[in-house]
Motif scaffolding. Sequence first.
Motif, mmCIF file in Angstrom:
data_model
loop_
_atom_site.group_PDB
_atom_site.id
_atom_site.type_symbol
_atom_site.label_atom_id
_atom_site.label_comp_id
_atom_site.label_asym_id
_atom_site.label_seq_id
_atom_site.Cartn_x
_atom_site.Cartn_y
_atom_site.Cartn_z
ATOM 1 N N GLY A 33 0.795 -1.221 0.000
ATOM 2 C CA GLY A 33 0.000 0.000 0.000
ATOM 3 C C GLY A 33 0.824 1.267 0.000
ATOM 4 N N LYS A 34 2.128 1.136 -0.211
ATOM 5 C CA LYS A 34 3.010 2.299 -0.227
ATOM 6 C C LYS A 34 3.473 2.663 -1.632
ATOM 7 C CE LYS A 34 4.475 1.502 4.437
ATOM 8 N NZ LYS A 34 5.481 1.023 5.334
ATOM 9 N N GLY A 35 2.846 2.067 -2.634
ATOM 10 C CA GLY A 35 3.191 2.373 -4.016
ATOM 11 C C GLY A 35 2.322 3.502 -4.533
ATOM 12 N N ALA A 36 1.910 3.385 -5.744
ATOM 13 C CA ALA A 36 1.091 4.410 -6.390
ATOM 14 C C ALA A 36 -0.320 4.456 -5.804
ATOM 15 C CB ALA A 36 1.011 4.116 -7.887
ATOM 16 N N ARG A 37 -0.963 5.587 -5.941
ATOM 17 C CA ARG A 37 -2.330 5.745 -5.444
ATOM 18 C C ARG A 37 -3.256 4.685 -6.039
ATOM 19 N NH1 ARG A 37 -4.562 11.419 -6.444
ATOM 20 N NH2 ARG A 37 -3.075 11.875 -4.800
ATOM 21 N N TYR A 38 -3.091 4.406 -7.325
ATOM 22 C CA TYR A 38 -3.960 3.420 -7.974
ATOM 23 C C TYR A 38 -3.822 2.040 -7.335
ATOM 24 C CZ TYR A 38 -6.458 0.687 -11.372
ATOM 25 O OH TYR A 38 -7.373 -0.154 -11.956
ATOM 26 N N THR A 39 -2.597 1.632 -7.041
ATOM 27 C CA THR A 39 -2.408 0.295 -6.471
ATOM 28 C C THR A 39 -2.737 0.239 -4.981
ATOM 29 O OG1 THR A 39 -0.023 0.636 -6.170
ATOM 30 C CG2 THR A 39 -0.739 -0.452 -8.211
ATOM 31 N N ARG A 40 -2.849 1.389 -4.331
ATOM 32 C CA ARG A 40 -3.352 1.377 -2.951
ATOM 33 C C ARG A 40 -4.828 0.997 -2.950
ATOM 34 N NH1 ARG A 40 0.207 5.921 -2.115
ATOM 35 N NH2 ARG A 40 -1.453 7.389 -2.596
ATOM 36 N N ALA A 41 -5.557 1.489 -3.939
ATOM 37 C CA ALA A 41 -6.988 1.189 -4.048
ATOM 38 C C ALA A 41 -7.248 -0.158 -4.714
ATOM 39 C CB ALA A 41 -7.687 2.296 -4.833
ATOM 40 N N ASN A 42 -6.334 -0.594 -5.574
ATOM 41 C CA ASN A 42 -6.474 -1.842 -6.336
ATOM 42 C C ASN A 42 -5.173 -2.620 -6.226
ATOM 43 O OD1 ASN A 42 -9.124 -1.170 -7.825
ATOM 44 N ND2 ASN A 42 -7.822 0.602 -8.210
ATOM 45 N N PRO A 43 -4.967 -3.315 -5.122
ATOM 46 C CA PRO A 43 -3.679 -3.992 -4.901
ATOM 47 C C PRO A 43 -3.305 -4.958 -6.018
ATOM 48 C CG PRO A 43 -5.044 -4.070 -2.928
ATOM 49 C CD PRO A 43 -5.902 -3.543 -4.026
ATOM 50 N N PRO A 44 -2.011 -5.016 -6.343
ATOM 51 C CA PRO A 44 -1.569 -5.930 -7.393
ATOM 52 C C PRO A 44 -1.562 -7.378 -6.920
ATOM 53 C CG PRO A 44 0.308 -4.809 -6.455
ATOM 54 C CD PRO A 44 -0.911 -4.222 -5.808
ATOM 55 N N ILE A 45 -1.830 -8.269 -7.868
ATOM 56 C CA ILE A 45 -1.788 -9.707 -7.613
ATOM 57 C C ILE A 45 -0.409 -10.257 -7.968
ATOM 58 C CG2 ILE A 45 -2.739 -11.938 -8.303
ATOM 59 C CD1 ILE A 45 -5.331 -10.419 -9.009
ATOM 60 N N LYS A 46 0.099 -9.814 -9.134
ATOM 61 C CA LYS A 46 1.386 -10.333 -9.597
ATOM 62 C C LYS A 46 1.988 -9.423 -10.654
ATOM 63 C CE LYS A 46 -0.998 -13.291 -12.917
ATOM 64 N NZ LYS A 46 -1.249 -14.644 -13.372
ATOM 65 N N ILE A 47 3.281 -9.611 -10.866
ATOM 66 C CA ILE A 47 3.983 -8.962 -11.976
ATOM 67 C C ILE A 47 3.769 -9.872 -13.176
ATOM 68 C CG2 ILE A 47 6.202 -8.226 -12.893
ATOM 69 C CD1 ILE A 47 7.152 -7.990 -9.944
ATOM 70 N N ILE A 48 3.172 -9.350 -14.227
ATOM 71 C CA ILE A 48 2.924 -10.209 -15.383
ATOM 72 C C ILE A 48 3.959 -10.041 -16.485
ATOM 73 C CG2 ILE A 48 0.487 -10.593 -14.947
ATOM 74 C CD1 ILE A 48 -0.193 -8.449 -16.941
ATOM 75 N N ALA A 49 4.725 -8.941 -16.443
ATOM 76 C CA ALA A 49 5.782 -8.762 -17.434
ATOM 77 C C ALA A 49 6.744 -7.685 -16.952
ATOM 78 C CB ALA A 49 5.191 -8.372 -18.782
ATOM 79 N N SER A 50 7.985 -7.787 -17.398
ATOM 80 C CA SER A 50 8.968 -6.735 -17.135
ATOM 81 C C SER A 50 10.012 -6.772 -18.242
ATOM 82 C CB SER A 50 9.631 -6.913 -15.772
ATOM 83 O OG SER A 50 10.398 -8.080 -15.733
ATOM 84 N N LYS A 51 10.656 -5.631 -18.422
ATOM 85 C CA LYS A 51 11.656 -5.506 -19.484
ATOM 86 C C LYS A 51 12.727 -4.525 -19.017
ATOM 87 C CE LYS A 51 11.660 -4.793 -24.494
ATOM 88 N NZ LYS A 51 10.810 -4.461 -25.643
ATOM 89 N N PRO A 52 14.012 -4.905 -19.117
ATOM 90 C CA PRO A 52 15.089 -4.017 -18.660
ATOM 91 C C PRO A 52 15.442 -2.942 -19.687
ATOM 92 C CG PRO A 52 16.015 -6.072 -19.439
ATOM 93 C CD PRO A 52 14.523 -6.208 -19.538
ATOM 94 N N TYR A 53 15.907 -1.813 -19.175
ATOM 95 C CA TYR A 53 16.391 -0.708 -20.002
ATOM 96 C C TYR A 53 17.694 -0.208 -19.395
ATOM 97 C CZ TYR A 53 12.027 -0.822 -22.451
ATOM 98 O OH TYR A 53 10.976 -1.242 -23.226
#
Length: 80
Positions: A33-53
């Motif tokens: 609950g310390k991330g973005a406002r959106y994810t405080r209201a809608n907690p994430p279930i999982k990381i579905i993808a990531s890509k390095p830069y």
Amino acid sequence: MSWFLYLLECNNGAYYAGITNDLDARFAAHVSGKGARYTRANPPIKIIASKPYLDRSGASIAEAQLKSLPRHKKLQYFDE
């Protein structure tokens, strides 16, 4: 130092995209609950993808491109 573009699946079925230089810590922040406002209201279930830069600039540009895509094309972005 690498930066990552990531895509989360939230408990309401929505996707959330962001960038970070520490993917595990950022996901933990979203879950607690310390991330973005959106994810405080809608907690994430999982990381579905990531890509390095190589740098933050590249990751930010990619994030803007990803967010402009319709939902059905977001996962395909990570295959490019």
